[in-house]
Scaffold this motif. Sequence first.
Motif, short mmCIF file in Angstrom:
data_model
loop_
_atom_site.label_atom_id
_atom_site.label_comp_id
_atom_site.label_asym_id
_atom_site.label_seq_id
_atom_site.Cartn_x
_atom_site.Cartn_y
_atom_site.Cartn_z
N LEU A 55 0.87 -1.07 0.12
CA LEU A 55 -0.01 0.02 -0.10
C LEU A 55 0.91 1.33 -0.01
CD1 LEU A 55 -2.90 -1.07 2.34
CD2 LEU A 55 -2.97 -0.40 -0.13
N ILE A 56 2.08 1.26 0.64
CA ILE A 56 2.92 2.36 0.57
C ILE A 56 3.52 2.87 -0.64
CG2 ILE A 56 5.29 3.07 1.26
CD1 ILE A 56 4.59 1.65 4.00
N VAL A 57 3.48 1.65 -1.62
CA VAL A 57 3.72 1.79 -2.82
C VAL A 57 2.83 2.07 -3.83
CG1 VAL A 57 5.02 0.74 -5.00
CG2 VAL A 57 6.09 0.48 -2.62
N LEU A 58 1.60 1.60 -3.37
CA LEU A 58 0.36 1.56 -4.64
C LEU A 58 -0.40 2.70 -4.50
CD1 LEU A 58 -1.11 -0.20 -6.44
CD2 LEU A 58 -2.43 -1.10 -4.77
N LEU A 59 -0.51 3.40 -3.17
CA LEU A 59 -1.45 4.44 -3.04
C LEU A 59 -0.92 5.75 -3.52
CD1 LEU A 59 -2.56 3.95 0.82
CD2 LEU A 59 -3.81 3.53 -1.24
N PRO A 60 0.38 6.14 -3.59
CA PRO A 60 0.63 7.14 -4.49
C PRO A 60 0.49 7.07 -5.79
CG PRO A 60 1.98 6.80 -2.60
CD PRO A 60 1.31 5.44 -2.91
N VAL A 66 -1.02 11.76 -1.66
CA VAL A 66 -0.29 12.66 -2.21
C VAL A 66 0.83 13.25 -1.26
CG1 VAL A 66 0.02 15.23 -3.24
CG2 VAL A 66 -1.91 13.53 -3.84
N TYR A 67 2.06 13.16 -1.37
CA TYR A 67 3.18 13.75 -0.39
C TYR A 67 3.56 15.04 -0.91
CZ TYR A 67 2.83 8.88 1.16
OH TYR A 67 2.44 7.54 1.62
N PRO A 68 3.58 16.12 -0.21
CA PRO A 68 4.14 17.26 -0.52
C PRO A 68 5.79 16.89 -0.55
CG PRO A 68 3.12 17.47 1.61
CD PRO A 68 3.28 16.17 1.28
N GLN A 69 6.48 17.73 -1.46
CA GLN A 69 7.85 17.70 -1.72
C GLN A 69 8.60 17.71 -0.58
OE1 GLN A 69 8.90 20.40 -4.84
NE2 GLN A 69 8.88 19.12 -6.25
N ALA A 70 8.31 18.48 0.18
CA ALA A 70 9.24 18.72 1.59
C ALA A 70 9.11 17.36 2.42
CB ALA A 70 8.84 19.90 2.67
N LEU A 71 7.88 16.76 2.61
CA LEU A 71 7.89 15.52 3.46
C LEU A 71 8.59 14.41 2.67
CD1 LEU A 71 6.56 13.99 5.57
CD2 LEU A 71 4.74 13.67 4.16
N VAL A 72 8.57 14.43 1.11
CA VAL A 72 9.24 13.40 0.56
C VAL A 72 10.72 13.47 0.65
CG1 VAL A 72 9.82 12.38 -2.02
CG2 VAL A 72 7.54 13.09 -1.40
N ALA A 73 11.30 14.66 0.72
CA ALA A 73 12.65 14.82 1.01
C ALA A 73 13.00 14.52 2.29
CB ALA A 73 13.14 16.46 0.72
N TYR A 74 12.15 14.83 3.46
CA TYR A 74 12.41 14.47 4.80
C TYR A 74 12.40 12.91 4.83
CZ TYR A 74 11.37 14.08 9.72
OH TYR A 74 11.59 14.09 11.28
N LEU A 75 11.36 12.25 4.24
CA LEU A 75 11.54 10.81 4.36
C LEU A 75 12.56 10.25 3.77
CD1 LEU A 75 7.68 10.13 3.90
CD2 LEU A 75 8.70 9.97 5.93
N LEU A 76 13.12 10.47 2.60
CA LEU A 76 14.42 10.12 2.00
C LEU A 76 15.51 10.19 2.70
CD1 LEU A 76 13.80 11.34 -1.88
CD2 LEU A 76 13.84 8.84 -0.74
N LEU A 77 15.61 11.29 3.48
CA LEU A 77 16.62 11.58 4.59
C LEU A 77 16.80 10.54 5.71
CD1 LEU A 77 19.07 13.41 5.59
CD2 LEU A 77 17.25 14.63 6.69
#
Length: 84
Positions: A55-60, A66-77
Amino acid sequence: MSNLILALGGRAKPGGALAGLGLDDIARLLVALAVAMSGVVFGEPAPVDLVMLVLIVLLPLAGLQVYPQALVAYLLLWLACGVG
């Protein structure tokens, strides 16, 4: 099963229970399955963990999350910290 499909807005077709369902409908079914499975855990890792990972992969991809860009960068960090 056809009542569930009709409740999701799909149409019951003779081709099978999941015939005519889109990716977003299947994602919603997986979310319902994950919620139902999360109450039953006999050991770790539980089968629901695999469903949640899907689901983590399928839902987006389905456009349901929808994940904001700032959150994506934070999660990648955090992912880089966890790997390293």
